[in-house]
Design a protein around this motif. Structure first.
Motif, mmCIF file in Angstrom:
data_model
loop_
_atom_site.group_PDB
_atom_site.id
_atom_site.type_symbol
_atom_site.label_atom_id
_atom_site.label_comp_id
_atom_site.label_asym_id
_atom_site.label_seq_id
_atom_site.Cartn_x
_atom_site.Cartn_y
_atom_site.Cartn_z
ATOM 1 N N ASP A 232 0.863 -1.179 0.000
ATOM 2 C CA ASP A 232 0.000 0.000 0.000
ATOM 3 C C ASP A 232 0.904 1.234 0.000
ATOM 4 O O ASP A 232 1.482 1.590 1.023
ATOM 5 C CB ASP A 232 -0.884 -0.036 1.245
ATOM 6 N N ILE A 233 1.013 1.891 -1.155
ATOM 7 C CA ILE A 233 1.996 2.974 -1.264
ATOM 8 C C ILE A 233 1.603 4.202 -0.445
ATOM 9 O O ILE A 233 2.450 5.031 -0.130
ATOM 10 C CB ILE A 233 2.228 3.386 -2.734
ATOM 11 N N GLY A 234 0.339 4.308 -0.073
ATOM 12 C CA GLY A 234 -0.121 5.476 0.649
ATOM 13 C C GLY A 234 -0.066 5.353 2.157
ATOM 14 O O GLY A 234 -0.498 6.260 2.870
ATOM 15 N N SER A 235 0.477 4.237 2.658
ATOM 16 C CA SER A 235 0.429 4.004 4.100
ATOM 17 C C SER A 235 1.791 3.967 4.777
ATOM 18 O O SER A 235 1.900 3.513 5.915
ATOM 19 C CB SER A 235 -0.331 2.701 4.394
ATOM 20 N N PHE A 236 2.834 4.415 4.086
ATOM 21 C CA PHE A 236 4.102 4.690 4.754
ATOM 22 C C PHE A 236 4.123 6.189 5.044
ATOM 23 O O PHE A 236 4.258 6.999 4.127
ATOM 24 C CB PHE A 236 5.292 4.299 3.885
ATOM 25 N N LYS A 237 3.993 6.555 6.310
ATOM 26 C CA LYS A 237 3.828 7.967 6.663
ATOM 27 C C LYS A 237 5.001 8.512 7.464
ATOM 28 O O LYS A 237 4.946 9.629 7.981
ATOM 29 C CB LYS A 237 2.516 8.162 7.422
ATOM 30 N N ILE A 238 6.060 7.727 7.568
ATOM 31 C CA ILE A 238 7.262 8.151 8.280
ATOM 32 C C ILE A 238 8.421 8.209 7.288
ATOM 33 O O ILE A 238 8.713 7.221 6.619
ATOM 34 C CB ILE A 238 7.597 7.174 9.426
ATOM 35 N N ILE A 257 -2.133 1.156 -5.504
ATOM 36 C CA ILE A 257 -1.590 2.396 -6.057
ATOM 37 C C ILE A 257 -2.587 3.510 -5.763
ATOM 38 O O ILE A 257 -3.743 3.446 -6.195
ATOM 39 C CB ILE A 257 -1.354 2.273 -7.574
ATOM 40 N N LYS A 258 -2.146 4.529 -5.043
ATOM 41 C CA LYS A 258 -3.043 5.591 -4.600
ATOM 42 C C LYS A 258 -2.639 6.945 -5.184
ATOM 43 O O LYS A 258 -1.479 7.153 -5.547
ATOM 44 C CB LYS A 258 -3.061 5.649 -3.072
ATOM 45 N N GLU A 259 -3.600 7.854 -5.221
ATOM 46 C CA GLU A 259 -3.372 9.180 -5.793
ATOM 47 C C GLU A 259 -2.342 9.981 -5.008
ATOM 48 O O GLU A 259 -1.557 10.735 -5.585
ATOM 49 C CB GLU A 259 -4.685 9.966 -5.822
ATOM 50 N N ASN A 260 -2.351 9.805 -3.692
ATOM 51 C CA ASN A 260 -1.459 10.559 -2.818
ATOM 52 C C ASN A 260 -0.697 9.626 -1.894
ATOM 53 O O ASN A 260 -1.159 8.526 -1.576
ATOM 54 C CB ASN A 260 -2.249 11.562 -1.969
ATOM 55 N N LEU A 261 0.482 10.083 -1.475
ATOM 56 C CA LEU A 261 1.224 9.400 -0.420
ATOM 57 C C LEU A 261 1.797 10.447 0.520
ATOM 58 O O LEU A 261 1.534 11.644 0.367
ATOM 59 C CB LEU A 261 2.292 8.473 -0.995
ATOM 60 N N PHE A 262 2.541 9.989 1.520
ATOM 61 C CA PHE A 262 2.992 10.893 2.579
ATOM 62 C C PHE A 262 4.514 10.962 2.605
ATOM 63 O O PHE A 262 5.185 9.942 2.805
ATOM 64 C CB PHE A 262 2.459 10.430 3.934
ATOM 65 N N VAL A 263 5.043 12.150 2.391
ATOM 66 C CA VAL A 263 6.479 12.390 2.470
ATOM 67 C C VAL A 263 6.751 13.111 3.786
ATOM 68 O O VAL A 263 6.274 14.234 3.988
ATOM 69 C CB VAL A 263 6.982 13.225 1.278
ATOM 70 N N ASP A 264 7.476 12.445 4.673
ATOM 71 C CA ASP A 264 7.718 12.992 6.014
ATOM 72 C C ASP A 264 6.411 13.401 6.690
ATOM 73 O O ASP A 264 6.330 14.439 7.364
ATOM 74 C CB ASP A 264 8.678 14.179 5.952
ATOM 75 N N GLY A 265 5.384 12.591 6.480
ATOM 76 C CA GLY A 265 4.104 12.833 7.121
ATOM 77 C C GLY A 265 3.199 13.818 6.416
ATOM 78 O O GLY A 265 2.055 14.004 6.830
ATOM 79 N N GLN A 266 3.691 14.437 5.338
ATOM 80 C CA GLN A 266 2.898 15.423 4.600
ATOM 81 C C GLN A 266 2.308 14.779 3.337
ATOM 82 O O GLN A 266 3.052 14.206 2.529
ATOM 83 C CB GLN A 266 3.763 16.626 4.217
ATOM 84 N N GLU A 267 0.985 14.891 3.193
ATOM 85 C CA GLU A 267 0.334 14.286 2.032
ATOM 86 C C GLU A 267 0.716 15.028 0.764
ATOM 87 O O GLU A 267 0.596 16.251 0.670
ATOM 88 C CB GLU A 267 -1.190 14.302 2.218
ATOM 89 N N THR A 268 1.174 14.282 -0.236
ATOM 90 C CA THR A 268 1.593 14.857 -1.511
ATOM 91 C C THR A 268 1.096 13.978 -2.653
ATOM 92 O O THR A 268 0.797 12.790 -2.459
ATOM 93 C CB THR A 268 3.128 14.978 -1.606
ATOM 94 N N VAL A 269 1.026 14.555 -3.832
ATOM 95 C CA VAL A 269 0.596 13.804 -5.016
ATOM 96 C C VAL A 269 1.648 12.746 -5.356
ATOM 97 O O VAL A 269 2.851 13.016 -5.336
ATOM 98 C CB VAL A 269 0.384 14.752 -6.213
ATOM 99 N N THR A 270 1.188 11.549 -5.644
ATOM 100 C CA THR A 270 2.099 10.446 -5.965
ATOM 101 C C THR A 270 2.849 10.713 -7.265
ATOM 102 O O THR A 270 2.252 11.103 -8.272
ATOM 103 C CB THR A 270 1.304 9.137 -6.113
ATOM 104 N N ASP A 271 4.149 10.510 -7.240
ATOM 105 C CA ASP A 271 4.972 10.550 -8.447
ATOM 106 C C ASP A 271 4.876 9.175 -9.097
ATOM 107 O O ASP A 271 5.605 8.241 -8.749
ATOM 108 C CB ASP A 271 6.418 10.881 -8.074
ATOM 109 N N LEU A 272 3.941 9.043 -10.036
ATOM 110 C CA LEU A 272 3.660 7.743 -10.634
ATOM 111 C C LEU A 272 4.829 7.221 -11.456
ATOM 112 O O LEU A 272 5.049 6.004 -11.531
ATOM 113 C CB LEU A 272 2.395 7.819 -11.487
ATOM 114 N N ASP A 273 5.591 8.114 -12.074
ATOM 115 C CA ASP A 273 6.767 7.664 -12.820
ATOM 116 C C ASP A 273 7.764 6.994 -11.883
ATOM 117 O O ASP A 273 8.358 5.966 -12.210
ATOM 118 C CB ASP A 273 7.430 8.843 -13.538
#
Length: 317
Positions: A232-238, A257-273
């Motif tokens: 689950d690409i959207g559930s690593f939040k650390i 595969i989700k539209e957004n994920l979390f970079v350092d806990g901040q929700e951002t648009v997934t870089d699909l490439d």
């Protein structure tokens, strides 16, 4: 996912698989340079493989399904018309969950999907193996074991499970102890899964599992070819999610595969490439289920995200 996505273990013994998981636990962010078990060829050669297809995780339609605005059959028709190769209908969307549905309805859905040209790429349940009460954990194991049979009848090659629902440990218990509960419970489930030909896939869900290390430790300790990962690409939040995704990718049997994920806990648009690069470099073969979340009509959101993922996938073909 109508064929096994599990990375094959070596012909000789299981030691190679255990060694690989030790490497995964200790390795850096990008596992593209780590050979996959049972595969040959350079990362570049593996990256050229084209047998990756798109599925729809039907949680994308959670609101219309749970509110009676769409039937499961109507969602299947929508996904087929859109162009998906498969669907992943979670067990929640069958009548009377967690009670098993009648076989007649299971076979009706199975027939419907086949006639629409859709594979069933997987299904899933909601469970909690972190409960302190042994009797309650046993009941959770029995729930999963029952739904393994459902997955087999539906024709789903994998059944998604969780480690445990809560993020916080119960007072008086430490992580090692609770991890042992989870490992023992999953091992029981894999024994049943092996008898029915269904792979158990452990989903990282920002619950008891929050990091790649958490996932890989459980997989290593269970040590069964009938356990893999639902990544689950959207559930690593650390920290850096892409680094953690890359570490877990070689043991994934399916994804979300989700539209957004979390970079350092901040929700951002997934870089699909970037995600597709990780998929290719890991040597993954199988379905990539997509899942849209949040507000909005899924009949509008799913087609938009489907096209974005399809474009990114094609760029690596």
């Amino acid at each position: 996912m109508n064929e096994e996505r599990w990375v094959e273990k070596p012909q000789s013994t299981q030691s190679g698989r255990r060694d690989f998981l030790k490497t995964a636990l200790a390795s850096g962010p990008l596992l593209a340079t780590v050979p996959l078990i049972g595969q040959s060829g350079s990362p570049t050669e593996r990256a050229e493989m084209k047998n990756v297809r798109l599925s729809c995780n039907l949680y994308s339609f959670n609101e219309p399904l749970t509110k009676g605005q769409m039937t499961l059959e109507q969602v299947l028709e929508f996904c087929a018309d859109l162009g998906f190769d498969a669907v992943d209908p979670t067990g929640y969307y069958f009548p009377n969950y967690p009670v098993l549905p009648d076989d007649s309805y299971v076979y009706q859905i199975k027939r419907k999907a086949f006639r629409l040209g859709l594979d069933i790429s997987g299904t899933g349940v909601r469970n909690d193996f972190t409960l302190p009460d042994p009797a309650r954990r046993k009941a959770e194991v029995e729930l999963v074991r029952k739904w393994i049979g459902f997955a087999a009848r539906l024709g789903a090659p994998v059944l998604r499970i969780f480690s445990g629902i809560g993020k916080e440990l119960k007072p008086g218990y430490n992580r090692d102890e609770v991890t042992t509960w989870v490992v023992d419970a999953i091992r029981e489930c894999t024994e049943q899964a092996a008898r029915q030909g269904v792979i158990i896939v452990l989903q990282n869900h920002a619950d008891f599992i929050q990091t790649a290390d958490h996932v890989l430790e459980i997989v290593k300790r269970v040590d069964s070819e009938w356990l893999a990962v639902n990544l689950d690409i959207g559930s690593f939040k650390i920290g850096d999610p892409y680094a953690q995704i890359a570490r877990v990718a070689p043991v994934a049997a399916t994804w979300q595969i989700k539209e957004n994920l979390f970079v350092d806990g901040q929700e951002t648009v997934t870089d699909l490439d970037k995600i597709m690069r990780i998929v290719r470099q890991s040597g993954y073969r199988g379905y990539l289920p997509i899942e849209t979340l949040g507000k909005g009509d899924p009949k509008q959101k799913v087609p938009v995200f489907y096209e974005k993922v399809k474009k990114a996938l094609r760029s690596y073909e």
